[in-house]
Structure formats: structure tokens, C-alpha cells
Design a protein around this motif. Structure first.
Motif, PDB file in Angstrom:
ATOM      1  N   SER A 191     -31.521  42.647  39.498  1.00 32.96           N
ATOM      2  CA  SER A 191     -31.776  41.492  40.520  1.00 32.96           C
ATOM      3  C   SER A 191     -30.390  40.855  40.663  1.00 32.96           C
ATOM      4  N   ASN A 192     -29.902  40.570  39.597  1.00 38.79           N
ATOM      5  CA  ASN A 192     -28.601  39.601  39.750  1.00 38.79           C
ATOM      6  C   ASN A 192     -27.536  40.462  40.467  1.00 38.79           C
ATOM      7  N   GLU A 193     -27.401  42.007  40.260  1.00 41.34           N
ATOM      8  CA  GLU A 193     -26.415  42.538  41.175  1.00 41.34           C
ATOM      9  C   GLU A 193     -26.820  42.699  42.476  1.00 41.34           C
ATOM     10  N   ILE A 194     -27.978  42.577  42.780  1.00 33.64           N
ATOM     11  CA  ILE A 194     -28.480  42.690  44.262  1.00 33.64           C
ATOM     12  C   ILE A 194     -28.174  41.468  44.838  1.00 33.64           C
ATOM     13  N   LEU A 195     -28.859  40.163  44.117  1.00 35.57           N
ATOM     14  CA  LEU A 195     -28.394  39.088  44.853  1.00 35.57           C
ATOM     15  C   LEU A 195     -26.839  38.884  44.974  1.00 35.57           C
ATOM     16  N   ARG A 196     -26.091  38.944  44.255  1.00 38.84           N
ATOM     17  CA  ARG A 196     -24.773  38.839  44.456  1.00 38.84           C
ATOM     18  C   ARG A 196     -24.185  39.796  45.554  1.00 38.84           C
ATOM     19  N   THR A 197     -24.663  40.817  45.617  1.00 38.49           N
ATOM     20  CA  THR A 197     -24.270  41.768  46.532  1.00 38.49           C
ATOM     21  C   THR A 197     -24.600  41.066  48.084  1.00 38.49           C
ATOM     22  N   GLN A 198     -25.912  40.720  48.128  1.00 31.29           N
ATOM     23  CA  GLN A 198     -26.285  40.328  49.321  1.00 31.29           C
ATOM     24  C   GLN A 198     -25.545  39.075  49.653  1.00 31.29           C
ATOM     25  N   LEU A 199     -25.013  38.058  48.974  1.00 32.39           N
ATOM     26  CA  LEU A 199     -24.367  36.913  48.845  1.00 32.39           C
ATOM     27  C   LEU A 199     -22.851  37.405  49.202  1.00 32.39           C
ATOM     28  N   ILE A 200     -22.284  38.381  48.579  1.00 35.52           N
ATOM     29  CA  ILE A 200     -20.848  38.509  48.744  1.00 35.52           C
ATOM     30  C   ILE A 200     -20.668  39.434  50.217  1.00 35.52           C
ATOM     31  N   ALA A 201     -21.606  40.194  50.347  1.00 31.12           N
ATOM     32  CA  ALA A 201     -21.614  40.936  51.754  1.00 31.12           C
ATOM     33  C   ALA A 201     -22.042  39.864  52.882  1.00 31.12           C
ATOM     34  N   GLY A 202     -23.038  39.372  52.459  1.00 33.93           N
ATOM     35  CA  GLY A 202     -23.611  38.385  53.615  1.00 33.93           C
ATOM     36  C   GLY A 202     -22.512  37.353  54.161  1.00 33.93           C
ATOM     37  N   PHE A 203     -21.601  36.885  53.128  1.00 35.84           N
ATOM     38  CA  PHE A 203     -20.658  35.856  53.383  1.00 35.84           C
ATOM     39  C   PHE A 203     -19.240  36.464  53.570  1.00 35.84           C
ATOM     40  N   HIS A 204     -19.270  37.694  53.650  1.00 38.85           N
ATOM     41  CA  HIS A 204     -18.008  38.263  53.829  1.00 38.85           C
ATOM     42  C   HIS A 204     -17.060  37.924  54.957  1.00 38.85           C
ATOM     43  N   GLY A 205     -15.751  37.246  54.736  1.00 40.83           N
ATOM     44  CA  GLY A 205     -15.047  36.660  55.714  1.00 40.83           C
ATOM     45  C   GLY A 205     -15.505  35.372  56.261  1.00 40.83           C
ATOM     46  N   VAL A 206     -16.247  34.734  55.465  1.00 36.87           N
ATOM     47  CA  VAL A 206     -16.630  33.425  55.995  1.00 36.87           C
ATOM     48  C   VAL A 206     -15.915  32.469  55.261  1.00 36.87           C
ATOM     49  N   SER A 207     -15.210  31.650  55.884  1.00 39.00           N
ATOM     50  CA  SER A 207     -14.128  30.686  55.452  1.00 39.00           C
ATOM     51  C   SER A 207     -14.731  29.412  54.890  1.00 39.00           C
ATOM     52  N   THR A 208     -14.288  28.779  53.851  1.00 42.85           N
ATOM     53  CA  THR A 208     -14.982  27.728  53.046  1.00 42.85           C
ATOM     54  C   THR A 208     -15.050  26.549  54.113  1.00 42.85           C
ATOM     55  N   ASP A 209     -14.301  26.247  54.992  1.00 44.38           N
ATOM     56  CA  ASP A 209     -14.592  25.312  56.016  1.00 44.38           C
ATOM     57  C   ASP A 209     -16.204  25.476  56.548  1.00 44.38           C
ATOM     58  N   TYR A 210     -16.710  26.736  56.515  1.00 44.96           N
ATOM     59  CA  TYR A 210     -17.841  26.739  57.036  1.00 44.96           C
ATOM     60  C   TYR A 210     -19.124  26.451  55.994  1.00 44.96           C
ATOM     61  N   ALA A 211     -18.797  25.944  54.691  1.00 48.95           N
ATOM     62  CA  ALA A 211     -19.470  25.902  53.676  1.00 48.95           C
ATOM     63  C   ALA A 211     -20.411  24.945  54.043  1.00 48.95           C
ATOM     64  N   LYS A 212     -20.244  23.810  54.716  1.00 44.74           N
ATOM     65  CA  LYS A 212     -21.188  22.852  54.898  1.00 44.74           C
ATOM     66  C   LYS A 212     -22.437  23.136  55.887  1.00 44.74           C
ATOM     67  N   LYS A 213     -22.056  24.169  56.357  1.00 40.44           N
ATOM     68  CA  LYS A 213     -23.152  24.793  57.611  1.00 40.44           C
ATOM     69  C   LYS A 213     -24.130  25.975  57.025  1.00 40.44           C
ATOM     70  N   ILE A 214     -23.978  26.126  55.732  1.00 45.02           N
ATOM     71  CA  ILE A 214     -24.490  27.450  55.126  1.00 45.02           C
ATOM     72  C   ILE A 214     -25.770  26.534  54.075  1.00 45.02           C
ATOM     73  N   TRP A 215     -26.824  27.207  54.473  1.00 44.02           N
ATOM     74  CA  TRP A 215     -27.896  27.121  53.386  1.00 44.02           C
ATOM     75  C   TRP A 215     -28.262  28.673  52.902  1.00 44.02           C
TER      76      TRP A 215
END
Ligand code: PEP
Length: 262
Positions: free
Chosen positions: A142-166
Motif C-alpha cells: 500500500s505505501n509503495e502504491i500511494l507513494r507512486t501515485q503521488l510521485i507520478a501524479g505530481f511529477h513536474g508540479v512546482s512548489t508554487d502550485y502547492a497551495k492549490k493542491i488537495w
């Protein structure tokens, strides 16, 4: 100021235009007294209900979102909805990667990533849903899957956008009519894994502020215990939220548990 508590629902393919409008009117009226500095309330109706939902909604009280979105502005994408079309409606948020999109419609992490990037670039608050299947849980990955979905899902997203992420953590085995809710301990532990990964991706300051909601058979019997878990920032509720009165009650009981209700 303490962190806001998030309450939202996805109406899936259930309510028609008429039912969505009356649901939103009831929910807005019932919850109008709740302090919006303390809570964030959102509803994600079907596409066909969105124009009417936008017309009647008091958006300072209830935010509105779309259930999905294409990663291109226009083109040969029959059956898809463009970010420009959603912008035309003036929506607040876009949900990406709901379990049913991933598992019924076979969307991949790569596609979710393209949608996340596009949604953020078009100024939407972007709710990325993640969660492991029952088999992945049984295999203890589970942990690996969750991490993969996050790392892939947010690939290339800059920290400037963090406030718009849920983020919504919705274990696939916990969602919908055949779902069994995660234990509060399990949910809290997985939220901890998600938080750690968000901090790795966006840094300590930004990563800690991204709201992480729990979803999957939230109901009046478990809402209070879930919301008091230290790692859980909100409840993303399906069936138990689709009657406005029931959702209002669930929200109030959760807030009361947190000592936030007068
Ligand atoms: C969902 O499908 O996202 C969901 C949370 O549904 P339910 O609460 O009905 O399990």
C-alpha cells in the motif's frame, strides 16, 4: 489560526439537474451558519448539472468542482471536457484520478499527471484522489502504491502550485456500496505516509499545508473518530452525504468532536 477542516462530496452519476439544485439549496441553507474560516465545504456534481449548480450556488459557502477533465484545451477528444469549458463555468476545483476513473475507465498515473498539470495551469484547485486496491493491501505494498501515485501524479508540479493542491486518500476496497471502511488507525497511518511523501515532493512548509482528506464509506458511525485523527484534515464522503440533512448532521458531529461547534 488552526487548519481548516474539509468536507466534500462527489455526486458521481446519481443526481440529475433538478435533484442537484435542490440538494445544493438545502445544503447551503442548513450549513450557512458554519464559520467558513474553520471549514471548507465542496460539492462535485455531474457535468450536466454544473451550469445550474453554478447559477444557484453561494460559492462563498459551497465550492463547486468537476469530476474529471481532459489534459488538452481543445482537439480531437470526443466525449471529453476541456479546462476552458470548466473555466467558462467558473468552477473552483477539479477532481482528478477518482478510483472509478482509475479502475473502471483504466486511467493511468501518467494520464492523471497530465490532468493535474493542466488543471493547475488553468488555475483550478486540484483534488488528486489516490488509494490502493485490496490486493495491493494484501501484498503489503500500500505505501509503495500511494507513494507512486503521488510521485507520478505530481511529477513536474512546482512548489508554487502547492497551495492549490488537495489530496483525497480513498482506499479502493473502502469505497462505494461494497466498501468496508478503513479502520481509523489504518487510515491515520496511511495519511502519515502521504504527508511524508508530500513533504518530500513540496518541501516541509508547503507539503505540510496540503489538505489530505479521507474517503471511503465515511458514515455517521465513523466520522467523528476519523476526523479526530491527527493526520486527517477532512472527510470526502459519498453515500452518507447525498441527503443534505444527513451531510449537515455528519459535518456538525465531526466539528463538535473537534470542539469547533458552539
Ligand atoms: C467515493 O466514491 O469517493 C466515496 C467516498 O464513496 P462512499 O463514501 O460512498 O464510499
Amino acid at each position: 489560526m488552526s487548519k481548516k477542516i474539509y468536507f466534500g462530496t462527489n455526486l458521481k452519476m446519481y443526481k440529475n439537474i433538478h435533484d442537484t439544485v435542490s440538494y445544493l439549496e438545502d445544503l447551503t441553507r442548513l450549513t450557512a451558519d458554519l464559520n467558513r474560516d474553520e471549514i471548507e465545504l465542496f460539492v462535485i456534481p455531474s457535468y450536466t448539472s454544473l451550469p445550474d449548480a453554478v447559477k444557484i450556488s453561494r460559492r462563498e459557502l459551497v465550492h463547486l468542482g468537476a469530476q474529471n477533465m481532459c489534459w488538452e484545451e481543445q482537439g480531437q477528444f470526443t466525449g471529453e471536457i476541456s479546462p476552458l469549458m470548466l473555466k467558462e463555468l467558473g468552477l473552483d476545483l477539479v477532481m482528478i484520478g477518482h478510483s472509478e476513473r482509475r479502475h473502471v475507465f483504466r486511467e493511468t498515473d501518467y494520464e492523471e499527471n497530465k490532468k493535474v498539470l493542466c488543471s493547475l495551469e488553468h488555475g483550478f484547485t486540484t483534488l488528486l484522489c489516490i488509494g490502493e486496491t485490496e490486493q495491493e493491501k494484501e501484498y503489503s505494498i500500500s505505501n509503495e502504491i500511494l507513494r507512486t501515485q503521488l510521485i507520478a501524479g505530481f511529477h513536474g508540479v512546482s512548489t508554487d502550485y502547492a497551495k492549490k493542491i488537495w489530496v483525497a486518500y480513498e482506499p479502493v476496497w473502502a469505497i462505494g456500496v461494497n466498501g468496508k471502511p478503513a479502520s481509523v488507525e489504518y487510515a491515520n497511518e496511511k495519511h502519515g505516509v502521504i504527508r511524508k511523501c508530500l513533504v518530500e515532493l513540496f518541501g516541509e512548509e508547503a507539503g505540510k499545508l496540503i489538505p489530505v482528506l479521507y474517503g471511503g464509506s465515511v458514515n455517521p458511525g465513523n466520522a467523528e473518530r476519523l476526523i479526530e485523527q491527527p493526520e486527517i484534515d477532512g472527510l470526502f464522503t459519498g453515500r452518507s452525504a447525498w441527503q443534505a440533512e444527513a451531510f449537515d448532521k455528519l459535518i456538525r458531529s465531526a466539528l463538535k468532536k473537534l470542539g469547533k461547534m458552539v
